[in-house]
Design an enzyme around this catalytic site. Structure first.
Site, PDB file in Angstrom:
ATOM      1  CG  ASP A 166      29.800  99.493 -43.547  1.00 14.35           C
ATOM      2  OD1 ASP A 166      30.281  98.593 -44.291  1.00 14.35           O
ATOM      3  OD2 ASP A 166      30.399  99.944 -42.982  1.00 14.35           O
ATOM      4  CD  GLU A 190      33.652  98.396 -40.963  1.00 14.71           C
ATOM      5  OE1 GLU A 190      34.052  97.459 -40.434  1.00 14.71           O
ATOM      6  OE2 GLU A 190      33.955  99.112 -41.690  1.00 14.71           O
TER       7      GLU A 190
END
Lengths: 204, 322
Positions: B187, B230
């Site tokens: 992430d 993301e």
């Protein structure tokens, strides 16, 4: 509605003509393939085309099968389509059977080659018995190494009302090879076939 | 009405090829359609073996087929779908088709001279180049559609749907062959703030550049996908845990030391990575959960680092929740 079903006499007559055609085919094939060919007397039945996929579902459940179709036209409105079904285990033997020693021949091509040989040899014999002659379309691969060939058969069988189902088992001395052949004949051509059979019967 | 005159002009003008061979497969007749395309004269090839004239033809296969026509007196066929061509002949679409030779359908028919009883085999050749070209184009667009369908539009890595299908495949394979398999979940750290400070365009550029950088660190066989906003995930086939941790650390380090340039600004970014390893007792979903849990722990530990899943993580997570 016109009755498409066969009388007992017509059915016996057709069975006899198919037996003769089978004998002719078996003899020709044995000489061409250079191996003793034993052709079992086929089981012949007139069935509703819509029932065929279900019958094969039971017979071929879970097997990867290849399906090849070949259409034919004869004189006097006789026409139909043959479908040959192979189990995958047999496909590898076909190259040796056909005498292909190069690797350039694909499996699909071997299947269409053997199918046209088996089908046209038998149908030519049958045409001869019916005092007819057939012309053929090129064989088509309907399904290859396919688990879901039944649904494709359903799409094909949909176009036909009545089917003459001929189960042939080819036994070859040097190879173990078998396939099923179905002969599909559409409704109006079945009427023509009945007329032809009546003529044959009248000649006896 | 007598139409005996018909066959001559018809053979001359027919828009299909006709080749007649005798039982020895010697050429008896070739119509102008073939003669012109093959640049040969009938007089010079008559009586010659077909394979001495068409030297590129597949001799073993074709002679076997032609002999089957003669001995069984049954027709045989060849379709461009199985064999693109029998004879190397030019076609009339040299510009629009990438293929050099005419795609052909061929009927091979047994014929008998009624006067002498002599047997022949006749090849009827049809140009199937158009069908061939259309089919090639169709296959090409299907392939492109399939690819588009598998990729994430922004970053070009696998999309979530396809990535998850591949995970199922790889998990089954690893289970069947007892091969190791590891998973990385990562992430981008503080991505929301980056979006707030520099705008979504900057965020997109960072996603694209980081995905490109990480992609360059992976092997051909690794499966790199975008899991969500993301969040990214990588399947590492044939990789035990130690190897996966090494890859994860390299990713962490390289992302942290590679600023992304956006409108003359150098944006610093980092990733947190969770690692898990497949064993036959867990499913693909559980493998994802474990990597996700490790990723969560990496975030809690202060980001820009790698955490490997271990069963104790579940307890520490419970403590956070209570």
């Amino acid at each position: 509605m016109t009755d498409l079903s066969f009388t007992e006499e017509q059915r016996d007559c057709l069975q006899e003509l198919i037996n003769v055609a089978m004998g002719l085919a078996s003899d020709k094939l044995a000489r061409f393939l250079n191996t003793f060919v034993h052709l079992q007397v086929p089981a012949i039945g007139l069935v509703n085309a819509a029932e065929i996929p279900e019958q094969f579902r039971g017979q071929y459940q879970g097997l990867h099968s290849s399906m090849i179709s070949l259409g034919f036209f004869g004189d006097g409105g006789l026409r139909g389509e043959t479908i040959l079904l192979y189990q995958l285990e047999n496909a590898g033997k076909i190259a040796a059977l056909l005498g292909y020693d190069d690797d350039a021949t694909s499996e699909a091509e071997m299947l269409t080659d053997i199918s046209s040989i088996l089908t046209t040899t038998f149908l030519n014999g049958l045409a001869e018995q019916l005092d007819n002659s057939f012309s053929y379309a090129a064989p088509r691969v309907i399904s290859s190494r396919d688990n879901d060939f039944i649904s494709k058969l359903e799409q094909t069988a949909f176009h036909w009302q009545l089917a003459l189902k001929v189960d042939i088992r080819y036994e070859l001395t040097d190879y173990s090879f078998d396939c099923n052949m179905i002969l599909l004949i559409p409704g109006e051509a079945v009427l023509k076939l009945k007329t032809i059979l009546d003529n044959v019967l009248a000649d006896f | 009405m007598n139409i005996d005159w018909l066959s001559g002009p018809l053979l001359q003008q027919l828009n299909s090829g006709v080749i007649l061979l005798n039982k020895q497969l010697q050429i008896i007749y070739i119509n102008p359609y073939i003669c012109r395309r093959a640049d040969i004269q009938l007089e010079t090839v008559q009586g010659k073996d077909i394979f001495s004239v068409f030297t590129d033809a597949p001799q073993a296969w074709l002679s076997r087929k032609l002999n089957s026509v003669l001995s069984l007196q049954s027709p045989a066929f060849s379709s461009w779908e199985q064999r693109q061509y029998l004879f190397k002949l030019p076609h009339l679409r040299p510009v629009s088709s990438a293929n050099q030779y005419m795609a052909q359908n061929c009927n091979m028919l047994p014929l008998t001279d009624p006067a002498t009883g002599e047997q022949y085999v006749c090849l009827l050749i049809e140009d199937a180049t158009d069908a061939y070209v259309y089919q090639s184009q169709l296959q090409q667009s299907n392939l492109q559609l399939q690819q588009v369908n598998r990729l994430d539009g922004l970053t070009g890595v696998l999309n979530r749907n396809y990535w998850q299908q591949q995970l199922e495949v790889e998990v089954q394979r690893a289970g069947r062959y007892q091969h190791p398999l590891s998973l990385l979940f990562f992430d981008l750290d503080k991505f929301k703030r980056l979006n707030d400070d520099y705008g979504h365009q900057a965020g997109d550029v960072v996603l694209i550049e980081v995905a490109r950088l990480i992609g360059s660190l992976l092997r051909e066989t690794d499966l790199f996908g975008r899991y969500g906003g993301e969040e990214f995930a990588i399947i590492l086939p044939d990789t035990p845990l130690e190897g996966a941790i090494e890859v994860a650390k390299r990713i962490c380090r390289r992302v942290a030391e590679s600023p992304v340039v956006f409108q003359q600004q150098r944006l610093m970014t980092s990733v947190s990575v969770g690692v898990s390893q497949f064993n036959t007792a867990i499913t693909a979903d559980e493998l994802i959960q474990q990597a996700d849990l490790a990723l969560y722990q990496a975030k809690r530990n202060g980001r820009n680092q790698v955490v490997t899943y271990h069963p104790g993580l579940i307890d520490s997570l419970k403590k956070v929740k209570s």
